[in-house]
Write an enzyme that holds these catalytic residues in place. Structure first.
Site, PDB file in Angstrom:
ATOM      1  N   ASP A 198       0.721  -1.467   0.051  1.00 51.66           N
ATOM      2  CA  ASP A 198      -0.053  -0.120  -0.051  1.00 51.66           C
ATOM      3  C   ASP A 198       0.654   1.345   0.057  1.00 51.66           C
ATOM      4  O   ASP A 198       1.023   1.116   1.211  1.00 51.66           O
ATOM      5  CB  ASP A 198      -1.176  -0.349   1.503  1.00 51.66           C
ATOM      6  CG  ASP A 198      -1.964   1.205   1.668  1.00 51.66           C
ATOM      7  OD1 ASP A 198      -1.625   2.412   0.428  1.00 51.66           O
ATOM      8  OD2 ASP A 198      -2.836   1.556   2.219  1.00 51.66           O
ATOM      9  N   VAL A 199       0.875   2.127  -1.327  1.00 53.14           N
ATOM     10  CA  VAL A 199       2.156   2.754  -0.742  1.00 53.14           C
ATOM     11  C   VAL A 199       1.500   4.630  -0.457  1.00 53.14           C
ATOM     12  O   VAL A 199       2.673   5.158  -0.012  1.00 53.14           O
ATOM     13  CB  VAL A 199       2.510   3.645  -2.642  1.00 53.14           C
ATOM     14  CG1 VAL A 199       2.403   2.368  -4.008  1.00 53.14           C
ATOM     15  CG2 VAL A 199       0.761   4.154  -2.987  1.00 53.14           C
ATOM     16  N   ASN A 209       3.786   4.951 -10.797  1.00 53.32           N
ATOM     17  CA  ASN A 209       2.270   5.195 -10.949  1.00 53.32           C
ATOM     18  C   ASN A 209       1.443   4.780 -11.180  1.00 53.32           C
ATOM     19  O   ASN A 209       0.177   5.758 -11.175  1.00 53.32           O
ATOM     20  CB  ASN A 209       2.368   3.825 -12.429  1.00 53.32           C
ATOM     21  CG  ASN A 209       0.423   3.863 -13.572  1.00 53.32           C
ATOM     22  OD1 ASN A 209       0.750   4.571 -14.026  1.00 53.32           O
ATOM     23  ND2 ASN A 209       0.255   3.058 -11.892  1.00 53.32           N
ATOM     24  N   TYR A 212      -7.962  15.611  -7.288  1.00 59.67           N
ATOM     25  CA  TYR A 212      -7.136  15.005  -8.322  1.00 59.67           C
ATOM     26  C   TYR A 212      -6.330  15.973  -9.726  1.00 59.67           C
ATOM     27  O   TYR A 212      -5.336  15.730  -9.594  1.00 59.67           O
ATOM     28  CB  TYR A 212      -8.035  14.086  -9.154  1.00 59.67           C
ATOM     29  CG  TYR A 212      -7.579  12.951 -10.206  1.00 59.67           C
ATOM     30  CD1 TYR A 212      -6.532  12.156  -9.920  1.00 59.67           C
ATOM     31  CD2 TYR A 212      -7.773  13.332 -11.475  1.00 59.67           C
ATOM     32  CE1 TYR A 212      -6.345  11.509 -11.131  1.00 59.67           C
ATOM     33  CE2 TYR A 212      -6.892  12.443 -12.764  1.00 59.67           C
ATOM     34  CZ  TYR A 212      -5.875  11.704 -12.471  1.00 59.67           C
ATOM     35  OH  TYR A 212      -5.389  10.662 -13.433  1.00 59.67           O
ATOM     36  N   LYS A 248      -2.500  17.166  -9.055  1.00 58.21           N
ATOM     37  CA  LYS A 248      -1.261  16.017 -10.228  1.00 58.21           C
ATOM     38  C   LYS A 248      -1.017  17.411 -10.616  1.00 58.21           C
ATOM     39  O   LYS A 248       0.272  17.285 -11.114  1.00 58.21           O
ATOM     40  CB  LYS A 248      -2.508  15.532 -11.462  1.00 58.21           C
ATOM     41  CG  LYS A 248      -3.285  14.375 -11.685  1.00 58.21           C
ATOM     42  CD  LYS A 248      -2.050  13.595 -11.287  1.00 58.21           C
ATOM     43  CE  LYS A 248      -2.307  11.902 -10.580  1.00 58.21           C
ATOM     44  NZ  LYS A 248      -1.291  10.870 -10.690  1.00 58.21           N
TER      45      LYS A 248
END
Length: 249
Positions: A64-65, A91, A152, A156
């Site tokens: 789990d990053v 990613n 989001y 980003k």
């Protein structure tokens, strides 16, 4: 294509399917030793088995990053398994859609801080190797307004800015840093496959907004990622490159 990547060592996070898997697969096809992670054990094992058909070293570990300790342990294990690191592809996305506490939390934890922490762990290995390449997977949502997914898009945009800062800081070490901003990418089990099933009106409206008349594929993003990771892109750093079929136009 052959890009001189044989003997290189790469980590691709969030690589059990979609864009992440396509990138890991393209790297493995070029002779790169690859480590991948994702949260789901079954999907990760299936992805690793597919990568092994190329005949190279493949390491995989469920991770789990968003969990700092888990990500750091994975990066250490990956570097040990591969004998170092030359390439890092960040990613994963939590895809924070809703402008609420949870949307922002998952975006910051997965899309931003996982990328930062993985970079921190990878950079010393690249410095020891005399250079390397980092590729962040961003989104065109970070290059324009993002009305349907505010967290989001904002996160980003932060990725794109951090790409610039990292590229400047790491250039003297021979480490290049770039980001790819995909447009709408279709793959089974992904956002747009789900929309095709559950919200066909949205699916068709987004498709109609793309000048090339179709959704992109993970393999098209992978081709760009592999190029950016290779010495063929030796004069390219600090860039966020849109791969969107003209969607932003």
């Amino acid at each position: 294509m052959q890009l001189g990547l044989e003997s290189k060592r790469a980590v691709v996070t969030g690589a059990s399917r979609g864009i992440g898997f396509a990138i890991a697969d393209a790297l493995a096809a070029e002779g790169v030793a690859v480590s991948i992670c994702a949260r789901g054990q079954a999907g990760l094992e299936a992805a690793a088995e597919k990568l092994r058909r190329h005949g190279g070293t493949v390491h995989a570990a469920p991770t789990d990053v968003a969990d700092k300790a888990a990500l750091e342990a994975y990066m250490d294990a990956a570097a040990a398994a591969l004998g170092g690191l030359d390439i890092l592809v960040n990613n994963p996305s939590g895809f924070g859609r809703v402008d609420d506490e949870e949307g922002w939390r998952v975006g910051l934890d997965v899309d931003l801080m996982a990328l930062v922490r993985a970079s921190w762990k990878a950079i010393p290995h690249m410095q020891a190797a005399g250079g390397g390449a980092i590729v962040h997977i961003s989104s065109i949502s970070g290059l324009t307004s993002s009305a349907r997914t505010p967290p989001y898009g904002a996160v980003k945009a932060a990725v794109n800015q951090y790409t610039l800062t990292q590229a400047l800081k790491l250039a003297p070490d021979g480490i290049r840093v770039n980001a790819i901003a995909p447009g709408s990418i279709y793959f089974e089990g992904g956002t747009w496959a789900n929309a095709k099933r559950d919200n066909p009106k949205l699916y068709e409206s987004i498709k109609a907004s793309i000048p090339t008349g179709r959704y992109g594929t993970p393999e098209e993003i992978a081709s760009l990622a592999v190029f950016l990771a290779s010495d063929a892109a030796s004069w390219v750093t600090g860039q966020t490159i849109a791969a969107d079929g003209g969607q932003m136009l």
